[in-house]
Design an enzyme around this catalytic site. Structure first.
Site, PDB file in Angstrom:
ATOM      1  N   ARG A 166      47.412  49.582  51.626  1.00 35.07           N
ATOM      2  CA  ARG A 166      47.411  48.667  50.468  1.00 35.07           C
ATOM      3  C   ARG A 166      47.411  47.204  50.910  1.00 35.07           C
ATOM      4  O   ARG A 166      46.860  46.335  50.252  1.00 35.07           O
ATOM      5  CB  ARG A 166      48.606  48.956  49.539  1.00 35.07           C
ATOM      6  CG  ARG A 166      48.661  48.033  48.316  1.00 35.07           C
ATOM      7  CD  ARG A 166      49.581  48.542  47.211  1.00 35.07           C
ATOM      8  NE  ARG A 166      50.870  48.957  47.694  1.00 35.07           N
ATOM      9  CZ  ARG A 166      51.862  48.121  48.065  1.00 35.07           C
ATOM     10  NH1 ARG A 166      51.707  46.818  47.972  1.00 35.07           N
ATOM     11  NH2 ARG A 166      53.006  48.591  48.509  1.00 35.07           N
ATOM     12  N   TYR A 194      31.118  38.480  30.608  1.00 36.93           N
ATOM     13  CA  TYR A 194      31.326  39.926  30.606  1.00 36.93           C
ATOM     14  C   TYR A 194      32.465  40.236  29.627  1.00 36.93           C
ATOM     15  O   TYR A 194      33.556  39.636  29.736  1.00 36.93           O
ATOM     16  CB  TYR A 194      31.670  40.364  32.032  1.00 36.93           C
ATOM     17  CG  TYR A 194      31.795  41.854  32.183  1.00 36.93           C
ATOM     18  CD1 TYR A 194      30.665  42.667  32.069  1.00 36.93           C
ATOM     19  CD2 TYR A 194      33.022  42.449  32.433  1.00 36.93           C
ATOM     20  CE1 TYR A 194      30.784  44.038  32.197  1.00 36.93           C
ATOM     21  CE2 TYR A 194      33.133  43.819  32.566  1.00 36.93           C
ATOM     22  CZ  TYR A 194      32.002  44.607  32.449  1.00 36.93           C
ATOM     23  OH  TYR A 194      32.116  45.960  32.572  1.00 36.93           O
ATOM     24  N   ASP A 205      32.082  33.861  38.333  1.00 39.24           N
ATOM     25  CA  ASP A 205      31.675  35.266  38.417  1.00 39.24           C
ATOM     26  C   ASP A 205      30.201  35.252  38.797  1.00 39.24           C
ATOM     27  O   ASP A 205      29.340  34.867  38.004  1.00 39.24           O
ATOM     28  CB  ASP A 205      31.910  35.967  37.067  1.00 39.24           C
ATOM     29  CG  ASP A 205      31.572  37.462  37.114  1.00 39.24           C
ATOM     30  OD1 ASP A 205      30.744  37.856  37.966  1.00 39.24           O
ATOM     31  OD2 ASP A 205      32.109  38.226  36.291  1.00 39.24           O
ATOM     32  N   LYS A 210      27.710  46.397  40.998  1.00 36.51           N
ATOM     33  CA  LYS A 210      26.342  46.009  40.660  1.00 36.51           C
ATOM     34  C   LYS A 210      25.509  45.844  41.938  1.00 36.51           C
ATOM     35  O   LYS A 210      25.461  46.762  42.725  1.00 36.51           O
ATOM     36  CB  LYS A 210      26.379  44.757  39.781  1.00 36.51           C
ATOM     37  CG  LYS A 210      27.445  44.800  38.670  1.00 36.51           C
ATOM     38  CD  LYS A 210      27.197  45.876  37.619  1.00 36.51           C
ATOM     39  CE  LYS A 210      28.395  46.167  36.730  1.00 36.51           C
ATOM     40  NZ  LYS A 210      29.041  45.022  36.114  1.00 36.51           N
TER      41      LYS A 210
HETATM   42  C1  LIG Z   1      30.314  44.767  35.538  1.00 33.87           C
HETATM   43  C2  LIG Z   1      30.812  43.386  35.521  1.00 33.87           C
HETATM   44  C3  LIG Z   1      32.177  43.095  35.683  1.00 33.87           C
HETATM   45  C4  LIG Z   1      33.243  44.170  35.816  1.00 33.87           C
HETATM   46  O1  LIG Z   1      33.045  44.980  36.908  1.00 33.87           O
HETATM   47  P1  LIG Z   1      33.566  46.512  37.023  1.00 33.87           P
HETATM   48  O2  LIG Z   1      33.182  46.859  38.394  1.00 33.87           O
HETATM   49  O3  LIG Z   1      32.877  47.294  35.959  1.00 33.87           O
HETATM   50  O4  LIG Z   1      35.033  46.499  36.785  1.00 33.87           O
HETATM   51  C5  LIG Z   1      32.560  41.765  35.704  1.00 33.87           C
HETATM   52  N1  LIG Z   1      31.654  40.771  35.544  1.00 33.87           N
HETATM   53  C6  LIG Z   1      30.346  41.010  35.342  1.00 33.87           C
HETATM   54  C7  LIG Z   1      29.407  39.873  35.161  1.00 33.87           C
HETATM   55  C8  LIG Z   1      29.870  42.320  35.325  1.00 33.87           C
HETATM   56  O5  LIG Z   1      28.571  42.555  35.137  1.00 33.87           O
END
Ligand SMILES: *Cc1c(COP(=O)(O)O)cnc(C)c1O
Length: 402
Positions: free
Chosen positions: A59, A112, A184, A209
């Site tokens: 962890r 998001y 982000d 992604k």
């Molecule tokens: C998918 C996504 C998230 C969240 O990610 P997870 O892996 O589903 O928790 C955050 N920001 C953006 C822009 C995303 O496309």
């Protein structure tokens, strides 16, 4: 001494790996171990004191996870990174590390959905307040900063409208107030956009992604420019327990090695598809940073080295047209997510954003016929053929047989 690779593809392929540290292994081994033996009491004490870099407990840190963190930190030009169990864990860790009771944050919209939900539903419980400003409105972002504002949070390109935030203006606003800017960077990814190099303080990703890219893992990461931010972020991740496990890290490392090729190919496909969609009679408009019709085309060219692979477009015919299109695609998969090798399509008004109040949808640019197409790496002719078929069904007003 070995020379460090300079090119981005070389860094992606070799980042975080020194085979000499792993008995010559060319793929980082999976250190599937929860805990690590200390050779002596003195060494154990030194590791806990942070005076020796050796592992303690998974962890707190694990060699496979650390290899991934080193790779992404280098790609994003950060001082270090903290890998998290999911992208949302990256968002929540960054916000929890930087905010306390009574603080205010400025967040752009759209973002998001769950990132917004985290602020609206949970951070407000702990006395944090927020002001939301439209992505494209740099003046509003600056004006929203108050004495108690402790952070600016932006997402560019933004989900699902592919609107952009002017990074230089956001950096200037945050710096002017002496507060960190969090970006982000999931949509563009580190090949096409590197916020830390443009002056942001913290960058985060849903590695679910494009970084992983194969629709088989959920994962996240936070990268910091300054060691004090990195430390605060690591403390929160370790204490709240949202860190990554070594098997998950290995899968993402396996995926990330081909990031450059995947991004290049998906982007080439996306450019051709966006141009094609723009000419189609059932499509009211297309929003893609690579098209001169994008209201922020010049900004995209300035702050991104490519427009990416997510296209938003509006169908004539509103919600019903969206439904018909979703039911008519064949190879393109009806699913949320993006940045994978496979093309995915979704209809925000009836799916991801259905729970958002109509007025708020309007404010955020979620129009009834909006479609989000995440272009993958298939042969472009097949994607176009599938779109042609689905748009013919929209024009005919009914889903054709699957
Ligand atoms: C998918 C996504 C998230 C969240 O990610 P997870 O892996 O589903 O928790 C955050 N920001 C953006 C822009 C995303 O496309």
């Amino acid at each position: 001494m070995k020379t460090e690779p300079k090119g981005r593809n070389s860094k992606i392929i070799h980042g975080g790996l020194d085979p000499a540290e792993h008995k010559g292994a060319v793929s980082v081994p999976i250190y599937q171990s929860s805990t690590f033996a200390f050779p002596s009491a003195e060494e154990g004490a030194a590791r806990f004191a942070g005076e020796s870099p050796g592992p303690i407990y998974t962890r707190l840190g694990n060699p496979t996870v650390q290899a991934l963190e080193a790779c992404v930190a280098e790609l994003e030009s950060g001082c270090g990174a903290v890998a998290t169990a999911t992208g949302m864990a990256a968002v929540s860790t960054a916000l929890l590390a930087l905010l306390r009771q009574g603080d205010h944050l400025v967040m752009t919209h759209p973002v998001y959905g769950p990132s917004r939900g985290l602020v609206d539903k949970y951070l407000t419980r702990f006395g944090v307040t927020a002001t939301y400003v439209a992505s494209a409105d740099s003046a509003a972002l600056k004006a929203a900063i108050r004495p108690e504002t402790r952070l600016v949070y932006i997402e560019t390109p933004a989900n699902p409208t592919v609107d952009l935030v002017d990074m230089e203006a956001a950096v200037a606003a945050a710096r002017g107030a002496g507060i960190p800017l969090v970006v982000d960077n999931t949509f563009a990814g580190p090949i096409l956009q590197r916020p830390l190099e443009q002056g942001a303080d913290i960058v985060l990703h849903s590695m679910t992604k494009s970084l992983n890219g194969h629709a088989d893992v959920v994962a996240g990461i936070v990268v910091a420019r300054k060691p004090e931010h990195l430390k605060a972020i690591r403390d929160v991740a370790v204490t709240f327990g949202c860190t990554m496990d070594p098997h998950q890290a290995w899968l993402v490392l396996r995926g990330i090695r081909t990031l450059g090729m995947r991004v290049e190919r998906a982007q080439r496909n996306a450019m051709a598809i966006a141009e094609w969609l723009e000419k189609h009679e059932t499509v009211a408009w297309v929003r893609y940073p690579g098209l001169p019709s994008h209201p922020q085309y010049a900004l995209a060219a300035k702050q991104m080295s490519g427009p990416g692979s997510v296209i938003a477009f509006e169908l004539h015919g509103g919600v019903e047209a969206g439904r018909v299109m979703m039911n008519s695609v064949q190879m393109i998969t009806l699913a949320v997510s993006l940045g994978g090798v496979e093309s995915l399509i979704e209809h925000p008004a009836s799916m991801t954003h259905k729970g958002v109040a109509a007025e708020e949808q309007k404010l955020q640019g979620i129009t009834p016929g909006l479609v989000r197409l995440a272009v993958g790496c298939e042969d472009v002719e097949d994607i176009l053929g599938d779109l042609e078929h689905a748009l013919a069904a929209v024009a005919a007003g009914a889903a054709v047989a699957r």
